[in-house]
Each structure stands twice: as C-alpha cells, then as structure tokens.
Write an enzyme that holds these catalytic residues in place. Structure first.
Site, mmCIF file in Angstrom:
data_model
loop_
_atom_site.group_PDB
_atom_site.id
_atom_site.type_symbol
_atom_site.label_atom_id
_atom_site.label_comp_id
_atom_site.label_asym_id
_atom_site.label_seq_id
_atom_site.Cartn_x
_atom_site.Cartn_y
_atom_site.Cartn_z
ATOM 1 N N CYS A 265 -6.383 7.888 14.698
ATOM 2 C CA CYS A 265 -7.057 9.069 15.239
ATOM 3 C C CYS A 265 -8.569 8.846 15.264
ATOM 4 O O CYS A 265 -9.226 8.901 14.217
ATOM 5 C CB CYS A 265 -6.709 10.276 14.370
ATOM 6 S SG CYS A 265 -7.598 11.767 14.813
ATOM 7 N N CYS B 214 -10.688 11.801 14.158
ATOM 8 C CA CYS B 214 -10.696 12.009 12.708
ATOM 9 C C CYS B 214 -11.592 10.992 12.008
ATOM 10 O O CYS B 214 -12.325 11.329 11.081
ATOM 11 C CB CYS B 214 -9.284 11.864 12.135
ATOM 12 S SG CYS B 214 -8.029 12.786 13.008
ATOM 13 N N ASP B 215 -11.536 9.734 12.411
ATOM 14 C CA ASP B 215 -12.089 8.662 11.572
ATOM 15 C C ASP B 215 -13.221 7.853 12.192
ATOM 16 O O ASP B 215 -13.831 7.033 11.502
ATOM 17 C CB ASP B 215 -10.956 7.690 11.173
ATOM 18 C CG ASP B 215 -9.904 8.386 10.323
ATOM 19 O OD1 ASP B 215 -10.249 9.350 9.625
ATOM 20 O OD2 ASP B 215 -8.733 7.968 10.373
HETATM 21 C C1 LIG Z 1 -3.899 9.226 8.796
HETATM 22 C C2 LIG Z 1 -4.203 10.537 9.493
HETATM 23 C C3 LIG Z 1 -5.451 11.105 9.358
HETATM 24 C C4 LIG Z 1 -5.735 12.307 9.993
HETATM 25 N N1 LIG Z 1 -6.964 12.851 9.809
HETATM 26 C C5 LIG Z 1 -7.237 14.040 10.358
HETATM 27 C C6 LIG Z 1 -8.489 14.660 10.135
HETATM 28 O O1 LIG Z 1 -9.368 14.111 9.459
HETATM 29 N N2 LIG Z 1 -8.720 15.877 10.705
HETATM 30 C C7 LIG Z 1 -7.770 16.492 11.496
HETATM 31 O O2 LIG Z 1 -8.029 17.618 11.960
HETATM 32 N N3 LIG Z 1 -6.590 15.918 11.746
HETATM 33 C C8 LIG Z 1 -6.297 14.715 11.198
HETATM 34 N N4 LIG Z 1 -5.095 14.113 11.450
HETATM 35 C C9 LIG Z 1 -4.158 14.783 12.373
HETATM 36 C C10 LIG Z 1 -3.442 15.933 11.643
HETATM 37 O O3 LIG Z 1 -2.921 15.438 10.439
HETATM 38 C C11 LIG Z 1 -2.339 16.499 12.508
HETATM 39 O O4 LIG Z 1 -2.857 16.923 13.739
HETATM 40 C C12 LIG Z 1 -1.688 17.706 11.812
HETATM 41 O O5 LIG Z 1 -1.212 17.351 10.529
HETATM 42 C C13 LIG Z 1 -0.529 18.250 12.639
HETATM 43 O O6 LIG Z 1 0.018 19.317 11.922
HETATM 44 P P1 LIG Z 1 1.513 19.833 12.164
HETATM 45 O O7 LIG Z 1 1.675 20.991 11.254
HETATM 46 O O8 LIG Z 1 1.764 20.019 13.603
HETATM 47 O O9 LIG Z 1 2.463 18.645 11.737
HETATM 48 P P2 LIG Z 1 2.515 17.572 10.517
HETATM 49 O O10 LIG Z 1 1.293 17.576 9.690
HETATM 50 O O11 LIG Z 1 2.940 16.326 11.192
HETATM 51 O O12 LIG Z 1 3.706 18.150 9.650
HETATM 52 C C14 LIG Z 1 5.017 18.116 10.121
HETATM 53 C C15 LIG Z 1 5.942 18.499 8.990
HETATM 54 O O13 LIG Z 1 7.260 18.600 9.500
HETATM 55 C C16 LIG Z 1 8.166 18.027 8.570
HETATM 56 N N5 LIG Z 1 9.378 17.645 9.285
HETATM 57 C C17 LIG Z 1 9.525 16.720 10.274
HETATM 58 N N6 LIG Z 1 10.818 16.677 10.665
HETATM 59 C C18 LIG Z 1 11.490 17.591 9.909
HETATM 60 C C19 LIG Z 1 12.847 18.015 9.833
HETATM 61 N N7 LIG Z 1 13.811 17.511 10.631
HETATM 62 N N8 LIG Z 1 13.173 18.962 8.928
HETATM 63 C C20 LIG Z 1 12.234 19.528 8.120
HETATM 64 N N9 LIG Z 1 10.928 19.170 8.163
HETATM 65 C C21 LIG Z 1 10.576 18.209 9.040
HETATM 66 C C22 LIG Z 1 7.390 16.868 7.976
HETATM 67 O O14 LIG Z 1 7.941 16.532 6.716
HETATM 68 C C23 LIG Z 1 6.007 17.507 7.844
HETATM 69 O O15 LIG Z 1 5.927 18.232 6.675
HETATM 70 C C24 LIG Z 1 -4.770 12.927 10.816
HETATM 71 C C25 LIG Z 1 -3.506 12.344 10.971
HETATM 72 C C26 LIG Z 1 -3.226 11.158 10.308
HETATM 73 C C27 LIG Z 1 -1.845 10.541 10.444
#
Ligand SMILES: Cc1cc2nc3c(=O)[nH]c(=O)nc-3n(C[C@H](O)[C@H](O)[C@H](O)COP(=O)(O)OP(=O)(O)OC[C@H]3O[C@@H](n4cnc5c(N)ncnc54)[C@H](O)[C@@H]3O)c2cc1C
Length: 360
Positions: A142, A145-146
């Site tokens: 990302c 992010c970084d």
């Molecule tokens: C290394 C890294 C660094 C990042 N740094 C930043 C940053 O600095 N700032 C920023 O704004 N964004 C950052 N991001 C992006 C950010 O993390 C994502 O945009 C955000 O987490 C998305 O949120 P979400 O709730 O949609 O999903 P996610 O955070 O992906 O959460 C999805 C959840 O669904 C669960 N899940 C999946 N499948 C199932 C299933 N079948 N049953 C039950 N549960 C399930 C998973 O276990 C997880 O808990 C980063 C991402 C990464 C990978």
C-alpha cells in the site's frame, strides 16, 4: 432458535465500526471475527499514521484492539470463527419475511434478520523468499500507507496494471528513484499511465523481469552477499542488455540509500530476466507489491451479486447488496480506496442501512 438482529462478518475497521453503531443503537450485534486474522489487515502492520485522532500515529494492532474494546463496551457478542456460507430462508420476522442463515466452520448455524459482510480483501503476494520476513519492514502492499517512510530512498514497485503505475507515480514524490518491475514487455495499464511514467525522470521501467528474492539487513537469506557496494543493478552474468531499462544503462535512476538501512529492513532484491534468464541484484529500501487483491467473498456464493473479481456490488452510495437485508462494507466492496478510515466510514453506513432495514 434465537434470531439475532444483525450478524456482522469480519473484524476489521468496517466490521468493528458497524458493531459500535449497532451496539449503541441497542441492537446487540453478533460479530463473527474470522478465525485466522481477528482485527483484520491492520494487525499485520506496525505504525498507522493516517488514521485521524492519533497525532503521533498508532500501532495497527493497538488501533484494532481499541476498536474491539469500543464495540465490546456497547454489547457486541464476538464469535471467533470463520463463516462458510450464508443463505436466505423463509419464515423470518423481517419485513420481507426472510431470515438470513449463517453457517460457521464448526457447522454451528446462526440466524439473523440482517447481515453485514465486512470480510475485507487480501493483497496478492509475490510468493518469493524474504517477502513474509520483510513485510512491514520494506515490503509493502500500500503506497498510500507506507510511501512516506521511504523519503529519499530507492523504491521498487512490482506490477504492470493501472494500480502499479498509480503507486509508482505516487511514490516518485518520496523516493530518490522508483523502479517499476513487470514480468512482461507490455503493460495492462492504460496508455496514458504508461506515458506519464515514461515522462517521469524519477521512474524507471524494468520489463520482462521478475523478482526472485528479497533481502534485508538482518536477513538469513544471504543479503550481505547480494549487496552491491556501488549501488544500482548488478547482473551476475553478461550485461544489462537483456533487461530493458528506460534510461539505457543499468544504473539509471537507481542509487543506494543515502544512509545505511535500518537493521532488519529491505536492502536489495534478486531479479531474473524472463527472456534471457539473466539474473541480477537491485539495491532498494522498499518493495511495493501491486499485483492485485482478492476480496474474501467466496463464502457468499450466489447470495449477493459480485463483479468478475469477486467484489460485492452495492446500490449506489449505500451498502445495500442485491439481497434485501444483506449489507456489505469495506475492502470487500471497495476496490478503489482501501484504507482503514474509508472502511470504517463504510461500516458506519452499513450499520445505519441495517438499522433502517430492521425498523422498516
Ligand atoms: C500491511 C498493511 C498496512 C496497511 N496500512 C494502512 C495504513 O497505514 N492506513 C490505512 O488507512 N490503511 C492501511 N492498510 C489498509 C487497511 O488495513 C484496510 O483498508 C482495512 O483494514 C480494510 O478494512 P476492512 O474492515 O474492510 O477489512 P479487513 O481489515 O481486511 O478485515 C476483514 C476481516 O474479515 C475477516 N474475515 C475474512 N473472511 C471471513 C470469513 N469467511 N468469516 C469470518 N470473518 C472473515 C478477517 O478475519 C478480518 O478480520 C494496510 C493494509 C496492510 C495489509
């Protein structure tokens, strides 16, 4: 069997935010966290500097712990499992006469009047040695992010689509140089993006090339052997001719970091030309992998409409899916912004949409 008001699937920023809103509305949400990655993607990162409210930044796991505690405070019930399927069955108490049946990995079944899918997406990985080891220490998925962490350092971006070019162009604001590495000699990215990249003096396009390993300061992968004392690209055999560098020589646009890299962070990568087979080493402080995302939505089957890549389709600016009473939020819907704050915002909208559905 108990029919819950709302089941939220996923414990990232979208899921927790939805839980906070629904809990405060007195709807006692049940949140299925996922078995492998409770807390979502941010649990795998260190410093988060762009989530509002934390002027000094916050560690990703700490941010997610705080969101969970806030959801817990308002009465969310947590189940630490994966969901394997959702179906819509007749006979419920919702206004449309249906209930949503959620099956868990353990074969337990939960019924609810409404469901919010917030299961996020995962970044496709290169699958090369060093990628996992240096994830968060130079390997990133990302740029937004970084990128900031690599001011005046050489940066590599891997990928050939619009996202890779967008990330590479964005990263030229920070890096001393940006080298975009693509395994073919043509790009999936639009012509205008490629044009812009070619016009940018800081950006070098390295085609017909794959990354075969990532090395770092403390690596057990032989990094010190691979380091090139003069910086730039070192070919192990022959010369740079097999690798098409925009600047015509192998050192163009790629220099060593001004300061020694922090212990344990990325210092170089191994590369291979896919046409000639030549191998080499390229010094870099960061590797941004931009080869696509996979939304975690397979378990939804045909219950909601998705696009060809598996992202759940929603109705305009709402979080309503093609099935009444099922809502979707965060990175499993959003292929554009993919940020913690945008996912949290969408989780809020999903909670309000679900609330409206339940009180209809
Ligand atoms: C290394 C890294 C660094 C990042 N740094 C930043 C940053 O600095 N700032 C920023 O704004 N964004 C950052 N991001 C992006 C950010 O993390 C994502 O945009 C955000 O987490 C998305 O949120 P979400 O709730 O949609 O999903 P996610 O955070 O992906 O959460 C999805 C959840 O669904 C669960 N899940 C999946 N499948 C199932 C299933 N079948 N049953 C039950 N549960 C399930 C998973 O276990 C997880 O808990 C980063 C991402 C990464 C990978």
């Amino acid at each position: 069997m108990t029919v819950h008001n709302v089941i939220i699937i996923g414990s990232g920023p979208a899921g927790y935010t939805a839980a906070i809103y629904l809990g405060r509305a007195g709807l006692h949400p049940v949140l299925v966290t996922g078995a492998l990655a409770p807390g979502g993607q941010l649990v795998n990162t260190t410093e988060v500097e762009n989530f509002p409210g934390f002027p000094d930044g916050i560690l990703g796991p700490d941010l997610m712990d705080a969101m969970r505690a806030q959801a817990e405070r308002f009465g969310t019930e947590f189940i630490h499992e994966d969901v394997t399927s959702i179906e819509v069955v007749d006979g419920g108490v919702a206004s449309d006469g249906t209930i949503k049946r959620v099956t868990l990995e353990s074969d337990d079944v939960l019924d609810a009047r409404a469901v919010i899918v917030a299961t996020g997406s995962s970044y496709r990985k290169l699958g090369v040695p060093g990628e996992e080891e240096y994830s968060g220490r130079g390997v990133s998925y990302c740029a937004t992010c970084d990128g900031f962490f690599f001011k005046d350092k050489p940066i590599v971006v891997v990928g050939g689509g619009d996202s890779a070019f967008e990330e590479a162009l964005y990263l030229t604001r920070f890096g001393s140089s940006v080298t975009l590495i693509h395994r073919r000699d043509s790009f999936r990215a639009s012509a205008i993006m490629v044009e812009r990249a070619r016009a940018n003096d800081k950006l070098t396009l390295l085609t017909d090339t794959v990354v075969t390993a990532i090395h770092g300061g403390n690596a057990s992968t032989g990094a010190s052997d691979a380091l090139n004392p003069v910086g730039g690209i070192t070919l192990n055999a022959g010369n740079a001719a097999g690798i098409s560098l925009k600047l015509g020589n192998a050192l163009g646009g790629v220099t060593l970091p001004a300061a020694a890299p922090a212990a344990g962070s990325v210092t170089s990568i191994d590369i291979r030309n896919t046409v000639t087979g030549e191998t080499g080493t390229l010094d870099t402080a960061a590797v941004f992998v931009a080869i696509g995302h996979s939304p975690a939505t397979a378990f939804t089957g045909d219950v909601v409409r998705k696009d060809d890549d598996g992202y759940i389709l929603v109705d305009g600016a709402s979080t309503r899916t093609s099935t009444p009473g099922i809502f979707a939020a965060g990175d499993c819907v959003d292929r554009t912004y993919r940020q913690a704050i945008s996912a949290a915002g969408m989780g809020c909208r999903a909670a309000l949409d679900a609330q409206a559905y339940l009180t209809d």
